[in-house]
Design an enzyme around this catalytic site. Structure first.
Site, PDB file in Angstrom:
ATOM      1  N   THR A 194       0.686  -1.152   0.011  1.00  0.00           N
ATOM      2  CA  THR A 194      -0.040   0.153  -0.099  1.00  0.00           C
ATOM      3  C   THR A 194       0.674   1.224   0.139  1.00  0.00           C
ATOM      4  O   THR A 194       1.834   1.407   0.771  1.00  0.00           O
ATOM      5  CB  THR A 194      -0.924  -0.173   1.122  1.00  0.00           C
ATOM      6  N   ARG A 222     -15.022  -6.380   1.981  1.00  0.00           N
ATOM      7  CA  ARG A 222     -14.072  -5.743   3.379  1.00  0.00           C
ATOM      8  C   ARG A 222     -13.227  -4.630   2.814  1.00  0.00           C
ATOM      9  O   ARG A 222     -12.809  -4.234   1.966  1.00  0.00           O
ATOM     10  CB  ARG A 222     -13.108  -6.957   3.357  1.00  0.00           C
ATOM     11  N   VAL A 223     -13.255  -3.638   3.899  1.00  0.00           N
ATOM     12  CA  VAL A 223     -12.482  -2.292   3.678  1.00  0.00           C
ATOM     13  C   VAL A 223     -11.627  -2.353   4.867  1.00  0.00           C
ATOM     14  O   VAL A 223     -11.742  -2.678   5.834  1.00  0.00           O
ATOM     15  CB  VAL A 223     -13.514  -1.295   3.944  1.00  0.00           C
ATOM     16  N   GLY A 224     -10.443  -2.020   4.731  1.00  0.00           N
ATOM     17  CA  GLY A 224      -9.245  -1.712   5.836  1.00  0.00           C
ATOM     18  C   GLY A 224      -9.350  -0.268   6.149  1.00  0.00           C
ATOM     19  O   GLY A 224     -10.235   0.626   6.068  1.00  0.00           O
ATOM     20  N   ASP A 225      -8.108   0.058   6.631  1.00  0.00           N
ATOM     21  CA  ASP A 225      -8.007   1.497   7.147  1.00  0.00           C
ATOM     22  C   ASP A 225      -7.711   2.552   6.138  1.00  0.00           C
ATOM     23  O   ASP A 225      -7.746   3.672   6.247  1.00  0.00           O
ATOM     24  CB  ASP A 225      -6.483   1.444   7.822  1.00  0.00           C
ATOM     25  N   THR A 245       0.385   1.754   6.778  1.00  0.00           N
ATOM     26  CA  THR A 245       0.429   0.540   6.005  1.00  0.00           C
ATOM     27  C   THR A 245       0.333  -0.650   6.839  1.00  0.00           C
ATOM     28  O   THR A 245       0.877  -0.681   7.902  1.00  0.00           O
ATOM     29  CB  THR A 245       1.456   0.576   4.791  1.00  0.00           C
ATOM     30  N   GLY A 246      -0.118  -1.641   6.159  1.00  0.00           N
ATOM     31  CA  GLY A 246      -0.163  -2.743   7.086  1.00  0.00           C
ATOM     32  C   GLY A 246      -1.818  -3.241   7.438  1.00  0.00           C
ATOM     33  O   GLY A 246      -2.592  -3.069   6.581  1.00  0.00           O
ATOM     34  N   GLY A 248      -5.055  -3.514   8.322  1.00  0.00           N
ATOM     35  CA  GLY A 248      -5.928  -2.348   8.530  1.00  0.00           C
ATOM     36  C   GLY A 248      -6.734  -2.678   9.658  1.00  0.00           C
ATOM     37  O   GLY A 248      -6.870  -1.459  10.253  1.00  0.00           O
TER      38      GLY A 248
HETATM   39  C1  SD4 Z   1      -5.288  -2.811   4.326  1.00  0.00           C
HETATM   40  N1  SD4 Z   1      -3.617  -1.233   4.959  1.00  0.00           N
HETATM   41  O1  SD4 Z   1      -6.365  -2.806   3.410  1.00  0.00           O
HETATM   42  C2  SD4 Z   1      -3.976  -1.927   4.016  1.00  0.00           C
HETATM   43  C3  SD4 Z   1      -3.206  -3.031   3.462  1.00  0.00           C
HETATM   44  C4  SD4 Z   1      -1.887  -2.748   3.132  1.00  0.00           C
HETATM   45  O2  SD4 Z   1       0.061  -3.119   2.425  1.00  0.00           O
HETATM   46  O3  SD4 Z   1      -1.246  -1.726   3.622  1.00  0.00           O
HETATM   47  N2  SD4 Z   1      -1.111  -3.367   2.598  1.00  0.00           N
HETATM   48  O4  SD4 Z   1      -5.671  -3.055   5.568  1.00  0.00           O
END
Ligand code: SD4
Length: 334
Positions: A194, A222-225, A245-246, A248
């Site tokens: 990301t 699904r939705v992340g951060d 990043t990471g 979420g």
């Molecule tokens: C998420 N933070 O959708 C994102 C994923 C991500 O590198 O950072 N990937 O949770």
């Protein structure tokens, strides 16, 4: 459970590609949307800075080049992240991003400007440059967020082209995954790309963008951060900005980017604020060993910081014509 903490000092690795080093003090013509900002900041001249998650050399160089030409922070960030949105080799951003379990590539993005305005798009199909689309939500609608079909329809009305986001390679990888579709919503270093970017322009204004295809083979919907203002990205032009990043879900639970900006407001450096935000997660969730989270942050003085859970996260920093890849400090060795 005994926790060992290994903190390593950040180190610089090699200098990336050279980009325009002459810093221009000129600024773009004030439009209706940025007139107030221009009046407020007309006498400030700062050294532009661009930082972004991971070793996205070309994306950060693009943003740095735009900033050096006197472009505004937000437009520079959007131009920078577009490089990765269009890079089909990057499997977690834009075109070429890994699909959900059902084979649909759905993208999330948000942007935040120095005047506090923001825009976000969630679960969008068939559009590559979703950070630019998030900006249109900000400037062309009375809203902050658009999702799914609504966001896609809005994109076409705004002149965005329909694109096929599932590439042959990402289709093949998904078909391979389908053979034994064990779904662990955990995230590891290989599954991280990301791009979150923060830019400070020659007016000293800070803005940012964050764009992703989210977790590979996620549940449909699904939705992340990343598209959530305050979690994946937050800016307060009087204080600074942060991006994540990471994993979420864990960033969402702690509203990570907003937390970092508030910690900086209370006097912490960007570095200390990123460390505190990571520790907020690791102190509450024993499973931190199984996922990665990384933050980068910048304050109004141009100080930059970064921290992550697991060793291996790097970020880019452009300043004075140099585009460097920097190893982040981390919480655990492995
Ligand atoms: C998420 N933070 O959708 C994102 C994923 C991500 O590198 O950072 N990937 O949770």
């Amino acid at each position: 459970m005994k926790r060992r903490q290994f903190i390593k000092k950040a180190s610089l690795t090699g200098v990336g590609i050279a980009v325009g080093s002459s810093l221009s003090s000129c600024v773009e013509n004030p439009s209706k949307e940025n007139k107030n900002e221009m009046i407020m900041t007309a006498n400030i001249s700062k050294t532009p800075i661009a930082i972004c998650t991971w070793a996205f050399v070309a994306a950060n160089a693009k943003a740095g080049e735009q900033l050096s030409k006197g472009k505004k922070a937000l437009n520079s960030a959007i131009a920078g992240v577009a490089i990765e949105e269009e890079n089909i080799k990057n499997t977690t951003v834009g075109k070429g991003g890994a699909p959900d379990r059902e084979g649909n590539v759905t993208l999330d993005a948000c942007v935040m400007d120095s005047n506090g305005d923001c825009g976000s798009v969630i679960c969008v199909e068939n559009i590559t440059n979703v950070a630019a689309l998030a900006k249109r939500v900000m400037t062309e609608t009375p809203h902050v967020m658009l999702t799914g079909f609504g966001a896609e329809e809005f994109a076409y009305r705004q002149g965005f082209k329909k694109d096929k986001l599932l590439t042959e390679d990402s289709k093949k990888a998904w078909e391979e995954w389908l053979k034994s579709p064990e779904y662990k919503p955990l995230i590891n270093i290989e599954n991280h790309d990301t791009i979150g970017m923060l830019c400070m322009d020659s007016n000293g204004n800070i803005a940012g963008a964050c764009t992703t295809s989210g977790l590979s083979y996620k549940m449909k919907g699904r939705v992340g951060d990343s598209p959530i203002i305050g979690s994946g990205l937050f800016i307060d032009n009087e204080i600074g900005g942060a991006v994540a990043t990471g994993m979420g879900e864990e960033v969402l639970k702690t509203v990570g980017s907003f937390l970092i900006v508030e910690l900086m407001r209370n006097g912490m450096s960007p570095q200390k604020a990123c460390e505190e935000a990571v520790k907020r997660i690791t102190s509450k969730n024993e499973r931190y060993k199984e996922f990665q989270i990384a933050y980068i942050a910048m304050n109004t003085s141009g100080d930059v910081g970064s921290y992550c859970i697991h060793k291996g996260f790097t970020y880019m920093k452009y300043q004075n014509g140099e585009n460097k890849n920097i190893h982040s400090d981390y919480f655990v060795e492995a």
